[in-house]
Design an enzyme around this catalytic site. Sequence first.
Site, PDB file in Angstrom:
ATOM      1  N   SER A 163       4.713  -2.307  -8.555  1.00 46.75           N
ATOM      2  CA  SER A 163       3.289  -2.410  -8.011  1.00 46.75           C
ATOM      3  C   SER A 163       3.747  -2.010  -6.608  1.00 46.75           C
ATOM      4  O   SER A 163       4.502  -2.975  -6.021  1.00 46.75           O
ATOM      5  CB  SER A 163       2.930  -3.806  -8.090  1.00 46.75           C
ATOM      6  OG  SER A 163       1.780  -3.763  -7.015  1.00 46.75           O
ATOM      7  N   HIS A 217      -5.225   0.007 -10.176  1.00 47.71           N
ATOM      8  CA  HIS A 217      -5.688  -1.484 -10.600  1.00 47.71           C
ATOM      9  C   HIS A 217      -6.882  -1.764  -9.670  1.00 47.71           C
ATOM     10  O   HIS A 217      -6.710  -2.087  -8.489  1.00 47.71           O
ATOM     11  CB  HIS A 217      -4.673  -2.522 -10.483  1.00 47.71           C
ATOM     12  CG  HIS A 217      -4.971  -4.047 -10.828  1.00 47.71           C
ATOM     13  ND1 HIS A 217      -4.367  -5.008 -10.599  1.00 47.71           N
ATOM     14  CD2 HIS A 217      -6.206  -4.313 -11.399  1.00 47.71           C
ATOM     15  CE1 HIS A 217      -5.009  -5.987 -10.921  1.00 47.71           C
ATOM     16  NE2 HIS A 217      -6.183  -5.757 -11.556  1.00 47.71           N
ATOM     17  N   ASP A 251      -2.507  -1.041  -6.595  1.00 45.02           N
ATOM     18  CA  ASP A 251      -3.573  -2.182  -6.302  1.00 45.02           C
ATOM     19  C   ASP A 251      -4.613  -1.765  -5.066  1.00 45.02           C
ATOM     20  O   ASP A 251      -4.345  -1.858  -3.991  1.00 45.02           O
ATOM     21  CB  ASP A 251      -2.822  -3.380  -5.731  1.00 45.02           C
ATOM     22  CG  ASP A 251      -2.009  -3.919  -7.081  1.00 45.02           C
ATOM     23  OD1 ASP A 251      -2.614  -4.102  -8.104  1.00 45.02           O
ATOM     24  OD2 ASP A 251      -0.675  -4.345  -7.004  1.00 45.02           O
ATOM     25  N   MET A 291      -9.342  -3.737  -7.958  1.00 45.12           N
ATOM     26  CA  MET A 291      -9.797  -5.253  -7.753  1.00 45.12           C
ATOM     27  C   MET A 291     -11.059  -4.875  -6.698  1.00 45.12           C
ATOM     28  O   MET A 291     -10.957  -5.399  -5.651  1.00 45.12           O
ATOM     29  CB  MET A 291      -8.776  -5.959  -7.232  1.00 45.12           C
ATOM     30  CG  MET A 291      -7.708  -6.244  -8.164  1.00 45.12           C
ATOM     31  SD  MET A 291      -6.092  -7.121  -7.836  1.00 45.12           S
ATOM     32  CE  MET A 291      -5.192  -5.515  -7.272  1.00 45.12           C
ATOM     33  N   ASP A 323       0.576  -8.437 -15.414  1.00 46.63           N
ATOM     34  CA  ASP A 323       0.547  -8.119 -14.049  1.00 46.63           C
ATOM     35  C   ASP A 323       0.496  -9.562 -13.338  1.00 46.63           C
ATOM     36  O   ASP A 323      -0.515 -10.237 -13.228  1.00 46.63           O
ATOM     37  CB  ASP A 323      -0.624  -7.048 -13.551  1.00 46.63           C
ATOM     38  CG  ASP A 323      -0.891  -7.014 -12.054  1.00 46.63           C
ATOM     39  OD1 ASP A 323       0.285  -7.300 -11.399  1.00 46.63           O
ATOM     40  OD2 ASP A 323      -1.525  -6.481 -11.549  1.00 46.63           O
ATOM     41  N   MET A 378      -4.111 -10.603 -16.673  1.00 42.54           N
ATOM     42  CA  MET A 378      -3.454 -10.832 -15.487  1.00 42.54           C
ATOM     43  C   MET A 378      -2.852 -12.115 -15.537  1.00 42.54           C
ATOM     44  O   MET A 378      -3.389 -12.867 -16.358  1.00 42.54           O
ATOM     45  CB  MET A 378      -4.906 -11.197 -14.355  1.00 42.54           C
ATOM     46  CG  MET A 378      -5.412  -9.937 -13.848  1.00 42.54           C
ATOM     47  SD  MET A 378      -4.153  -8.641 -13.074  1.00 42.54           S
ATOM     48  CE  MET A 378      -3.595  -9.654 -11.649  1.00 42.54           C
ATOM     49  N   MET A 384      -7.885  -3.170  -3.415  1.00 39.55           N
ATOM     50  CA  MET A 384      -8.282  -4.315  -3.375  1.00 39.55           C
ATOM     51  C   MET A 384      -9.510  -4.218  -2.037  1.00 39.55           C
ATOM     52  O   MET A 384      -9.364  -3.670  -0.996  1.00 39.55           O
ATOM     53  CB  MET A 384      -7.517  -5.540  -2.571  1.00 39.55           C
ATOM     54  CG  MET A 384      -6.319  -5.857  -3.715  1.00 39.55           C
ATOM     55  SD  MET A 384      -5.491  -6.986  -3.066  1.00 39.55           S
ATOM     56  CE  MET A 384      -4.144  -7.013  -4.337  1.00 39.55           C
ATOM     57  N   HIS A 389       2.009   1.176 -10.092  1.00 41.03           N
ATOM     58  CA  HIS A 389       0.750   0.457 -10.293  1.00 41.03           C
ATOM     59  C   HIS A 389       0.288   0.180  -8.912  1.00 41.03           C
ATOM     60  O   HIS A 389       0.828  -0.078  -7.961  1.00 41.03           O
ATOM     61  CB  HIS A 389       1.226  -0.741 -10.792  1.00 41.03           C
ATOM     62  CG  HIS A 389       0.114  -1.744 -10.940  1.00 41.03           C
ATOM     63  ND1 HIS A 389      -0.739  -1.784 -12.017  1.00 41.03           N
ATOM     64  CD2 HIS A 389      -0.275  -2.806 -10.284  1.00 41.03           C
ATOM     65  CE1 HIS A 389      -1.745  -2.739 -12.004  1.00 41.03           C
ATOM     66  NE2 HIS A 389      -1.453  -3.316 -10.662  1.00 41.03           N
TER      67      HIS A 389
HETATM   68  C1  DX5 Z   1      -2.021  -8.905  -7.625  1.00 38.37           C
HETATM   69  C2  DX5 Z   1      -1.578  -7.495  -8.086  1.00 38.37           C
HETATM   70  C3  DX5 Z   1      -0.339  -7.452  -8.575  1.00 38.37           C
HETATM   71  C4  DX5 Z   1       0.741  -7.603  -7.505  1.00 38.37           C
HETATM   72  C5  DX5 Z   1       2.237  -8.283  -8.303  1.00 38.37           C
HETATM   73  O1  DX5 Z   1      -3.279  -9.195  -7.406  1.00 38.37           O
HETATM   74  O2  DX5 Z   1      -2.600  -7.043  -9.024  1.00 38.37           O
HETATM   75  O3  DX5 Z   1      -0.236  -6.090  -8.867  1.00 38.37           O
HETATM   76  O4  DX5 Z   1       1.067  -6.566  -6.758  1.00 38.37           O
HETATM   77  O5  DX5 Z   1       2.850  -8.578  -7.577  1.00 38.37           O
HETATM   78  P1  DX5 Z   1       4.096  -9.611  -8.019  1.00 38.37           P
HETATM   79  O6  DX5 Z   1       4.753  -8.687  -8.991  1.00 38.37           O
HETATM   80  O7  DX5 Z   1       4.907  -9.758  -6.670  1.00 38.37           O
HETATM   81  O8  DX5 Z   1       3.384 -10.827  -8.500  1.00 38.37           O
HETATM   82 ZN    ZN Z   2      -2.190  -5.198 -10.003  1.00 40.76          ZN
END
Ligand code: DX5
Ligand code: ZN
Length: 246
Positions: free
Chosen positions: A9, A75, A36, A77, A202, A168, A38, A34
Amino acid sequence: SPPAIIAPSILSADFAELGAECSNTIARGANWLHIDIMDGHFVPNITFGAPVVTKIRSHVAKPSEKHGNGTFDCHMMIAEPKKWVKEFQKAGCDLYCFHYEAAISSTAAESPESTSELKTNPKDMIKYIHECGMLAGIAIKPDTSVDVLWDILENTNEVEKPDMVLVMTVHPGFGGQKFMASELPKVAELRKRYPELNIEVDGGLGPGTIDQAADAGANVIVAGSAVFGANDPAEVIAKLREAVEK
Ligand code: DX5
Ligand code: ZN
């Protein structure tokens, strides 16, 4: 299980050096990136949008085959997942993974298209993502039961079938949180019913937690802080792969 896929990620990458961070991560043995996304609504944090994905795409070659190396696993969110499908396809996203919770509660009110649709049926979302030329993933948060997925995975025609399910293992929003082993029974149940399904985990994954996730049946492994915070990211990527393949 299907082959191991390691998907670091980039949330934990150095955003000021994002192009190099992305290409280096693939060169260090990762399969996918990956990414993210948001929006500050679906989760209490903001990352970046399609323009950033466009820019990093120019540093990472498009995958030469379905699920191949260099796949951009986005991903989403975000509260309005349907609204951004086309834009992310244009930006170079290969796999658009939306949240079940967002799809069923999305009012579409802010969306210029599809105002008549009050709720987005997850199957329609998957079909739409496929029509737009991407692989489709569906994600569930820790508070969502895996049971919501059976109707989506069973009795669907090919175009409505997800290419991946994301379970998750933290509450989405931030990197570096503690792994929630309580979510693994969902993975085990999915694996039992669907031996060939890509199941992604994840949140909180790293050398200390990977064995539990691999034993439960996960094959797509996201790791942010464990990879980007390591002195030797290549070594961590190799360890994660070994644990899934053993
Ligand atoms: C959290 C994200 C993850 C995050 C994971 O909301 O969806 O992808 O980057 O980070 P780690 O591996 O540090 O938990
Ligand atoms: Zn993620």
